[in-house]
Design a protein around this motif. Structure first.
Motif, PDB file in Angstrom:
ATOM      1  N   GLU A  96      39.571  83.303  47.159  1.00  3.81           N
ATOM      2  CA  GLU A  96      39.123  82.812  48.460  1.00  3.81           C
ATOM      3  C   GLU A  96      39.662  81.415  48.722  1.00  3.81           C
ATOM      4  N   ARG A  97      39.532  81.005  49.969  1.00  7.88           N
ATOM      5  CA  ARG A  97      39.901  79.638  50.330  1.00  7.88           C
ATOM      6  C   ARG A  97      38.963  79.169  51.426  1.00  7.88           C
ATOM      7  N   ASP A 106      44.601  85.724  50.113  1.00 11.98           N
ATOM      8  CA  ASP A 106      43.205  85.386  49.879  1.00 11.98           C
ATOM      9  C   ASP A 106      42.455  85.250  51.198  1.00 11.98           C
ATOM     10  N   PRO A 107      41.193  85.692  51.236  1.00  4.75           N
ATOM     11  CA  PRO A 107      40.428  85.617  52.476  1.00  4.75           C
ATOM     12  C   PRO A 107      39.993  84.177  52.785  1.00  4.75           C
ATOM     13  N   CYS A 139      37.260  81.671  53.967  1.00  4.16           N
ATOM     14  CA  CYS A 139      35.802  81.638  53.952  1.00  4.16           C
ATOM     15  C   CYS A 139      35.246  80.595  54.925  1.00  4.16           C
TER      16      CYS A 139
END
Length: 182
Positions: A68-69, A18-19, A21
């Protein structure tokens, strides 16, 4: 790291899926209030949703979803234990805590209790593990209730029984958790 403290440890890394953020602008204040850009988040269901995806990696707290995180700030710990319920007595006693987000957690081998000494005042500061790496601090009234239930074990230590384990209420000087003994 001992077997007893292994469950207290946060994750050490994220899976590479996960990207990141960056910072989300969300903070959890010492009193358990969740804020966004300094304003309290007033909707409890939204706070509960955020809490359901909360993780700790090292010393940082993250909200992690499948896509996302993002990092959030936590002043002390993410949860506050606001109520204590006792059932049974002695070795057969079961203690259950309710958090400020209405989660319940039983004091047991997987959810230990420990007490540290505050550096500024020397007062006790009790915590319980809610989820791996995520703790709740007991409010003063809950700690006093816990002390009212305290007994001494065969070695003279003051503590409480829950799920057939003894949890000392002695203050930790090393910062390591006292996880209880059978």
């Amino acid at each position: 790291m001992t077997e007893k403290t292994a469950s207290l440890q946060p994750q050490t890394a994220f899976p590479a899926l996960d990207p990141i953020c960056g910072d989300f602008g969300i903070a959890i204040k010492r009193d358990g209030t969740w804020t966004y850009q300094g304003s309290p988040i007033g909707r409890l269901p939204l706070v509960k949703l955020f809490a359901s995806v909360l993780r700790r990696v090292g010393d940082e707290y993250w909200l992690v979803t499948p896509v996302e995180r993002g990092r959030i700030a936590v002043e002390d710990v993410p949860f506050i234990a606001v109520e204590l319920t006792a059932a049974g007595s002695g070795v057969d006693q079961t203690l259950t805590f309710r958090t400020n987000l209405d989660e319940t957690v039983a004091l047991d081998a997987d959810h230990p209790l420990w007490v540290i000494e505050t550096p500024d005042s020397g007062e006790p500061r009790p915590y319980i593990l809610v989820k791996p790496g995520l703790e709740a601090r007991l409010v003063r009234s809950v700690f006093y209730h816990l002390v009212d239930l305290a007994v001494t074990d065969e070695t003279g230590r003051l503590g409480v029984w829950s799920h057939r384990r003894f949890f000392p209420l002695e203050q930790e000087t090393t910062g390591a958790a006292t996880c209880g003994t059978e």
